[in-house]
Design a protein around this motif. Sequence first.
Motif, PDB file in Angstrom:
ATOM      1  N   ARG A   1       0.833  -1.205   0.000  1.00  0.00           N
ATOM      2  CA  ARG A   1       0.000   0.000   0.000  1.00  0.00           C
ATOM      3  C   ARG A   1       0.866   1.252   0.000  1.00  0.00           C
ATOM      4  NH1 ARG A   1      -3.580  -0.397   5.238  1.00  0.00           N
ATOM      5  NH2 ARG A   1      -4.398   1.545   4.348  1.00  0.00           N
ATOM      6  N   LEU A   2       0.398   2.305  -0.660  1.00  0.00           N
ATOM      7  CA  LEU A   2       0.974   3.632  -0.504  1.00  0.00           C
ATOM      8  C   LEU A   2       0.217   4.301   0.633  1.00  0.00           C
ATOM      9  CD1 LEU A   2       1.431   4.931  -4.169  1.00  0.00           C
ATOM     10  CD2 LEU A   2       3.206   4.194  -2.574  1.00  0.00           C
ATOM     11  N   HIS A   3       0.892   4.432   1.762  1.00  0.00           N
ATOM     12  CA  HIS A   3       0.185   4.910   2.960  1.00  0.00           C
ATOM     13  C   HIS A   3       1.193   5.440   3.968  1.00  0.00           C
ATOM     14  CE1 HIS A   3      -3.449   4.770   5.603  1.00  0.00           C
ATOM     15  NE2 HIS A   3      -2.512   4.821   6.550  1.00  0.00           N
ATOM     16  N   ASP A   4       0.921   6.615   4.511  1.00  0.00           N
ATOM     17  CA  ASP A   4       1.760   7.219   5.548  1.00  0.00           C
ATOM     18  C   ASP A   4       1.120   6.930   6.901  1.00  0.00           C
ATOM     19  OD1 ASP A   4       3.206   8.784   7.299  1.00  0.00           O
ATOM     20  OD2 ASP A   4       3.392  10.465   5.906  1.00  0.00           O
ATOM     21  N   ILE A   5       1.652   5.972   7.633  1.00  0.00           N
ATOM     22  CA  ILE A   5       1.057   5.545   8.892  1.00  0.00           C
ATOM     23  C   ILE A   5       1.115   6.643   9.947  1.00  0.00           C
ATOM     24  CG2 ILE A   5       3.192   4.508   9.764  1.00  0.00           C
ATOM     25  CD1 ILE A   5       1.471   2.320  11.058  1.00  0.00           C
ATOM     26  N   ALA A   6       2.095   7.525   9.866  1.00  0.00           N
ATOM     27  CA  ALA A   6       2.191   8.608  10.842  1.00  0.00           C
ATOM     28  C   ALA A   6       1.071   9.621  10.661  1.00  0.00           C
ATOM     29  CB  ALA A   6       3.548   9.295  10.740  1.00  0.00           C
TER      30      ALA A   6
ATOM     31  N   TYR B   1      12.334  10.320   7.875  1.00  0.00           N
ATOM     32  CA  TYR B   1      11.041  10.877   8.291  1.00  0.00           C
ATOM     33  C   TYR B   1      11.267  11.970   9.331  1.00  0.00           C
ATOM     34  CZ  TYR B   1       5.978  10.783   8.578  1.00  0.00           C
ATOM     35  OH  TYR B   1       4.658  11.121   8.476  1.00  0.00           O
ATOM     36  N   PRO B   2      10.678  13.161   9.150  1.00  0.00           N
ATOM     37  CA  PRO B   2      10.962  14.266  10.071  1.00  0.00           C
ATOM     38  C   PRO B   2      10.396  14.085  11.474  1.00  0.00           C
ATOM     39  CG  PRO B   2       9.283  14.893   8.467  1.00  0.00           C
ATOM     40  CD  PRO B   2       9.824  13.566   8.019  1.00  0.00           C
ATOM     41  N   ASP B   3       9.207  13.501  11.593  1.00  0.00           N
ATOM     42  CA  ASP B   3       8.524  13.397  12.889  1.00  0.00           C
ATOM     43  C   ASP B   3       8.624  11.961  13.404  1.00  0.00           C
ATOM     44  OD1 ASP B   3       6.872  13.493  15.092  1.00  0.00           O
ATOM     45  OD2 ASP B   3       5.312  14.678  14.103  1.00  0.00           O
ATOM     46  N   TYR B   4       9.729  11.648  14.060  1.00  0.00           N
ATOM     47  CA  TYR B   4       9.924  10.271  14.536  1.00  0.00           C
ATOM     48  C   TYR B   4       8.915   9.889  15.605  1.00  0.00           C
ATOM     49  CZ  TYR B   4      12.223  12.114  18.731  1.00  0.00           C
ATOM     50  OH  TYR B   4      12.488  12.766  19.907  1.00  0.00           O
ATOM     51  N   GLU B   5       8.434  10.851  16.382  1.00  0.00           N
ATOM     52  CA  GLU B   5       7.485  10.528  17.447  1.00  0.00           C
ATOM     53  C   GLU B   5       6.171   9.999  16.892  1.00  0.00           C
ATOM     54  OE1 GLU B   5       7.744  13.238  21.105  1.00  0.00           O
ATOM     55  OE2 GLU B   5       8.443  14.526  19.480  1.00  0.00           O
ATOM     56  N   ARG B   6       5.653  10.659  15.877  1.00  0.00           N
ATOM     57  CA  ARG B   6       4.405  10.189  15.267  1.00  0.00           C
ATOM     58  C   ARG B   6       4.614   8.865  14.545  1.00  0.00           C
ATOM     59  NH1 ARG B   6       1.702  14.764  11.723  1.00  0.00           N
ATOM     60  NH2 ARG B   6       0.021  13.220  11.626  1.00  0.00           N
ATOM     61  N   LEU B   7       5.729   8.749  13.837  1.00  0.00           N
ATOM     62  CA  LEU B   7       6.004   7.526  13.082  1.00  0.00           C
ATOM     63  C   LEU B   7       6.181   6.326  14.011  1.00  0.00           C
ATOM     64  CD1 LEU B   7       6.665   6.058  10.426  1.00  0.00           C
ATOM     65  CD2 LEU B   7       9.041   6.785  10.733  1.00  0.00           C
ATOM     66  N   LEU B   8       7.094   6.449  14.968  1.00  0.00           N
ATOM     67  CA  LEU B   8       7.350   5.322  15.871  1.00  0.00           C
ATOM     68  C   LEU B   8       6.195   5.098  16.828  1.00  0.00           C
ATOM     69  CD1 LEU B   8      11.138   5.789  16.677  1.00  0.00           C
ATOM     70  CD2 LEU B   8      10.078   4.004  15.290  1.00  0.00           C
ATOM     71  N   GLY B   9       5.483   6.154  17.189  1.00  0.00           N
ATOM     72  CA  GLY B   9       4.304   5.974  18.033  1.00  0.00           C
ATOM     73  C   GLY B   9       3.255   5.129  17.345  1.00  0.00           C
ATOM     74  N   ALA B  10       2.986   5.436  16.083  1.00  0.00           N
ATOM     75  CA  ALA B  10       2.009   4.650  15.320  1.00  0.00           C
ATOM     76  C   ALA B  10       2.491   3.222  15.124  1.00  0.00           C
ATOM     77  CB  ALA B  10       1.748   5.311  13.971  1.00  0.00           C
ATOM     78  N   ALA B  11       3.792   3.061  14.852  1.00  0.00           N
ATOM     79  CA  ALA B  11       4.348   1.718  14.667  1.00  0.00           C
ATOM     80  C   ALA B  11       4.248   0.903  15.948  1.00  0.00           C
ATOM     81  CB  ALA B  11       5.801   1.816  14.213  1.00  0.00           C
ATOM     82  N   ALA B  12       4.616   1.503  17.070  1.00  0.00           N
ATOM     83  CA  ALA B  12       4.591   0.792  18.353  1.00  0.00           C
ATOM     84  C   ALA B  12       3.174   0.401  18.750  1.00  0.00           C
ATOM     85  CB  ALA B  12       5.228   1.658  19.435  1.00  0.00           C
ATOM     86  N   GLU B  13       2.223   1.267  18.486  1.00  0.00           N
ATOM     87  CA  GLU B  13       0.833   0.969  18.840  1.00  0.00           C
ATOM     88  C   GLU B  13       0.283  -0.199  18.038  1.00  0.00           C
ATOM     89  OE1 GLU B  13      -1.072   4.706  18.279  1.00  0.00           O
ATOM     90  OE2 GLU B  13      -0.286   5.545  20.161  1.00  0.00           O
ATOM     91  N   ARG B  14       0.866  -0.486  16.886  1.00  0.00           N
ATOM     92  CA  ARG B  14       0.385  -1.584  16.053  1.00  0.00           C
ATOM     93  C   ARG B  14       1.241  -2.840  16.166  1.00  0.00           C
ATOM     94  NH1 ARG B  14      -1.541   2.710  15.363  1.00  0.00           N
ATOM     95  NH2 ARG B  14      -3.639   2.995  14.508  1.00  0.00           N
ATOM     96  N   ALA B  15       2.213  -2.811  17.055  1.00  0.00           N
ATOM     97  CA  ALA B  15       3.072  -3.977  17.262  1.00  0.00           C
ATOM     98  C   ALA B  15       2.458  -4.872  18.334  1.00  0.00           C
ATOM     99  CB  ALA B  15       4.472  -3.529  17.689  1.00  0.00           C
ATOM    100  N   GLY B  16       1.922  -6.014  17.905  1.00  0.00           N
ATOM    101  CA  GLY B  16       1.311  -6.920  18.868  1.00  0.00           C
ATOM    102  C   GLY B  16       2.318  -7.536  19.820  1.00  0.00           C
TER     103      GLY B  16
END
Length: 213
Positions: free
Chosen positions: A103-108, A129-144
Amino acid sequence: MACCCDPRGCDSFFGRRFARRVARRYRKRGLDRTARRLVGFLEASGISDATVLEIGGGVGEIHIELLKRGARRAVNLELSPAYESEARTLIADAGVVGRVERRLHDIAVAPEGVESADAVVLHRVVCCYPDYERLLGAAAERAGRLLVFSYPRRNPATRLFVATQNVAFRMARKEFRTFAHPPEAMLDVARARGLAATYEFRTLVWEVAGLTR
């Protein structure tokens, strides 16, 4: 392939020529040293029948290797469409057609549009990616269960290199930029979402952080 992203120059910087070069190197040499460490951490942590979410996976060599090692299904989120032709070929060559969604999708920007997965992977992505907090926050929230990501070591040499790169990009009127974010601050983003750092690996240039829930 669905689309929800602002590429911020990634679509022009990571073009088809770059994608062909990455795919050719993977066919010839396999995963690079840092990528092998990411895959090794996930395999050692248990990847059998797992779902994988890779953010910025490029031609997909990492999630293809995870599927070969027993993962059930993978989703790749990308900002540049240039990888798709090479990715489709690699998927077919690996015999994993039907087990990868791209998918073409910006998870942040739009995290609500992405489902959770057992393992989330970001290889050399946070530095783009300029905003690591939003990027890694979204990634961490989706890590089971597992989150693993790589990033450039932060020291005077790498910071100077990044600054020089960005001056060159600016002079060339390119939108794309690179970043050397503070490692502890990045880890804190994941820790705040219930993950614990259990693995680290360093090369001269790159670091890998593996976290578990």
